[in-house]
Design an enzyme around this catalytic site. Sequence first.
Site, short mmCIF file in Angstrom:
data_model
loop_
_atom_site.label_atom_id
_atom_site.label_comp_id
_atom_site.label_asym_id
_atom_site.label_seq_id
_atom_site.Cartn_x
_atom_site.Cartn_y
_atom_site.Cartn_z
N CYS A 1 -68.08 57.44 4.09
CA CYS A 1 -67.01 57.51 2.73
C CYS A 1 -65.66 57.16 3.48
O CYS A 1 -64.86 57.99 3.82
CB CYS A 1 -67.09 58.87 2.18
N ASP B 1 -62.26 55.25 4.13
CA ASP B 1 -60.68 54.89 3.45
C ASP B 1 -60.98 53.63 2.94
O ASP B 1 -60.56 53.21 1.68
CB ASP B 1 -59.77 55.04 4.47
N ILE B 2 -61.40 52.74 3.69
CA ILE B 2 -61.15 50.98 3.04
C ILE B 2 -62.41 51.00 2.15
O ILE B 2 -61.97 50.26 1.16
CB ILE B 2 -61.54 50.26 4.27
N ARG C 1 -60.27 52.58 -1.03
CA ARG C 1 -59.19 51.78 -1.75
C ARG C 1 -59.60 50.33 -2.03
O ARG C 1 -58.89 49.95 -2.92
CB ARG C 1 -58.28 51.70 -0.34
N ARG D 1 -72.04 61.95 5.84
CA ARG D 1 -72.61 63.25 6.62
C ARG D 1 -72.57 64.55 5.81
O ARG D 1 -73.22 65.32 6.16
CB ARG D 1 -71.97 63.02 7.97
N LEU E 1 -68.56 51.87 8.76
CA LEU E 1 -68.17 53.00 9.85
C LEU E 1 -67.27 52.62 10.67
O LEU E 1 -66.73 51.36 10.88
CB LEU E 1 -69.55 53.19 10.41
N LYS F 1 -65.66 44.68 10.04
CA LYS F 1 -65.51 44.03 11.29
C LYS F 1 -64.89 45.25 12.26
O LYS F 1 -64.64 46.09 11.87
CB LYS F 1 -64.29 42.93 11.18
N TYR G 1 -45.03 46.82 10.58
CA TYR G 1 -46.33 46.25 10.00
C TYR G 1 -46.08 44.87 9.98
O TYR G 1 -44.96 44.43 9.42
CB TYR G 1 -46.49 46.88 8.46
N1 LIG Z 1 -62.04 44.52 6.12
C1 LIG Z 1 -60.74 45.29 6.14
O1 LIG Z 1 -59.69 44.83 5.42
C2 LIG Z 1 -60.53 46.47 6.74
C3 LIG Z 1 -59.52 47.55 6.55
C4 LIG Z 1 -59.28 48.77 7.25
C5 LIG Z 1 -60.59 49.05 8.01
N2 LIG Z 1 -61.60 48.29 8.18
C6 LIG Z 1 -62.64 48.68 9.01
O2 LIG Z 1 -63.47 49.53 8.14
C7 LIG Z 1 -64.19 50.34 8.91
C8 LIG Z 1 -63.57 51.96 8.56
O3 LIG Z 1 -62.32 51.98 8.73
P1 LIG Z 1 -61.57 53.14 7.88
O4 LIG Z 1 -59.93 52.98 8.33
O5 LIG Z 1 -61.81 53.11 6.49
O6 LIG Z 1 -62.01 54.47 8.53
P2 LIG Z 1 -62.44 55.83 8.07
O7 LIG Z 1 -61.66 56.13 6.74
O8 LIG Z 1 -62.16 56.82 9.27
O9 LIG Z 1 -64.02 56.15 7.59
C9 LIG Z 1 -65.10 55.87 8.58
C10 LIG Z 1 -66.07 56.61 7.88
O10 LIG Z 1 -67.28 56.56 8.88
C11 LIG Z 1 -68.02 57.81 8.76
N3 LIG Z 1 -68.30 58.40 10.11
C12 LIG Z 1 -69.54 58.34 10.64
N4 LIG Z 1 -69.41 58.84 12.06
C13 LIG Z 1 -68.07 59.07 12.25
C14 LIG Z 1 -67.36 59.59 13.47
N5 LIG Z 1 -67.87 60.02 14.34
N6 LIG Z 1 -66.08 59.65 13.38
C15 LIG Z 1 -65.28 59.30 12.08
N7 LIG Z 1 -65.86 58.63 11.17
C16 LIG Z 1 -67.38 58.71 10.99
C17 LIG Z 1 -67.18 58.72 7.93
O11 LIG Z 1 -68.02 58.92 6.85
P3 LIG Z 1 -68.55 60.18 6.47
O12 LIG Z 1 -67.90 61.33 6.72
O13 LIG Z 1 -68.70 60.08 4.91
O14 LIG Z 1 -70.19 59.96 7.05
C18 LIG Z 1 -65.86 58.20 7.88
O15 LIG Z 1 -65.08 58.26 6.48
C19 LIG Z 1 -63.68 50.15 10.50
O16 LIG Z 1 -64.56 49.54 11.22
C20 LIG Z 1 -62.51 49.16 10.34
O17 LIG Z 1 -62.29 48.44 11.23
C21 LIG Z 1 -61.67 47.04 7.62
#
Ligand SMILES: NC(=O)c1ccc[n+]([C@@H]2O[C@H](COP(=O)([O-])OP(=O)(O)OC[C@H]3O[C@@H](n4cnc5c(N)ncnc54)[C@H](OP(=O)(O)O)[C@@H]3O)[C@@H](O)[C@H]2O)c1
Length: 333
Positions: A18, A20-21, A24, A44, A80, A103, A242
């Site tokens: 779940c 953030d990306i 949103r 999880r 993830l 990515k 930024y």
């Molecule tokens: N394409 C884009 O525009 C874009 C933009 C921002 C980020 N991203 C990429 O998207 C991915 C996620 O980024 P985010 O900022 O959205 O991250 P985030 O909010 O921290 O989400 C990561 C998710 O991974 C799961 N997870 C499983 N094991 C974990 C651990 N040990 N620690 C933390 N989280 C864990 C969690 O889901 P559960 O708790 O629900 O299991 C958590 O909500 C990254 O690879 C980032 O580079 C891409």
Amino acid sequence: MTSPVGHNRPVRFGVIGCADIAWRRTLPAMVAEETVGLVAVASRQSVKAERFADRFGCVPVEGYEALLARDDIDAVYVPLPAMLHADWVGRALAAGKHVFAEKPLTTEEHRTRQLVALARARGLVLLENFMFLHHSQHAAVDELVAGGAIGEMRGFSSAFTIPPKPADDIRNSAETGGGALVDIGVYPIRAAMRFLGPDLELGGAVLRIDRERDIAVSGSVQLFRPDDGVTAQLNFGMEHSYRTSYELSGSRGRLSLDRVFTPPESYQPVLRLERQDHREERTLPADDQFRNVVRDFARAVRTGDRLDGLAECSLRNAALVEQVRDHAQRVYV
Ligand SMILES: NC(=O)c1ccc[n+]([C@@H]2O[C@H](COP(=O)([O-])OP(=O)(O)OC[C@H]3O[C@@H](n4cnc5c(N)ncnc54)[C@H](OP(=O)(O)O)[C@@H]3O)[C@@H](O)[C@H]2O)c1
């Protein structure tokens, strides 16, 4: 393995994590896109999955393995933290699912190679989500360059910098997000490959390493094209104001764009063209790169396109990240 997806029915998606990306940007795009259907979201913690399921109208699942075991899912979206991608993308492919992965796909070339090979062997689509590539603004740049607007290509520069994240953000941990090179630096590297071609080599790099967290917080990379010496100057970091931008310089002029990696769907990009005797700004149409990438992934699944060109670029990007990690000058702060 899940039965093949036909041309007519939507690609049924499950999500692991779940993120953030996902909340949103990606899941709103999936819900809006008629060629995909969002079936389930796994976390999880069941309470997080329920919050996502309530908003996006799908089934909450506790545990990622439970989601991969479902036979009503064709494809898995993996948002993830970076350091966990290789493992879960591998498990999803092994479960017979097409994979749309955030990515960087992995942070090591050999892991990316293994995953690409596994996807090909199983006839599955594997796409690394560099969503900016799916925005129409870059085609406008291509057209001007091809029309001679800046003369012969001499160089490319790009920056992606963001303000500091909270202490518990994944990017601040070597075990999860992996720091600024793998989470943010990959964007300007991929943009350089987009405009100069994939066969770039490393000229040099500097990484500013936070001693306490043992992660790169910012860095600078120079790549070059071996056949003609055209260079790419790339900056990234997560301790800045930024900025997301690129500039192409040529023998007669320059072209530049801002907000190249994360433009909101309503944003109208402004392209600047400068020459000795001429300065011009063109407002380009807004575009929804998240919706576009979801649609492009679904089209590949429905038509059997393996997206080989993009897979080759994912491999090259992982190789360059590895080279930067191995050869950069490190400054500890
Ligand atoms: N394409 C884009 O525009 C874009 C933009 C921002 C980020 N991203 C990429 O998207 C991915 C996620 O980024 P985010 O900022 O959205 O991250 P985030 O909010 O921290 O989400 C990561 C998710 O991974 C799961 N997870 C499983 N094991 C974990 C651990 N040990 N620690 C933390 N989280 C864990 C969690 O889901 P559960 O708790 O629900 O299991 C958590 O909500 C990254 O690879 C980032 O580079 C891409």
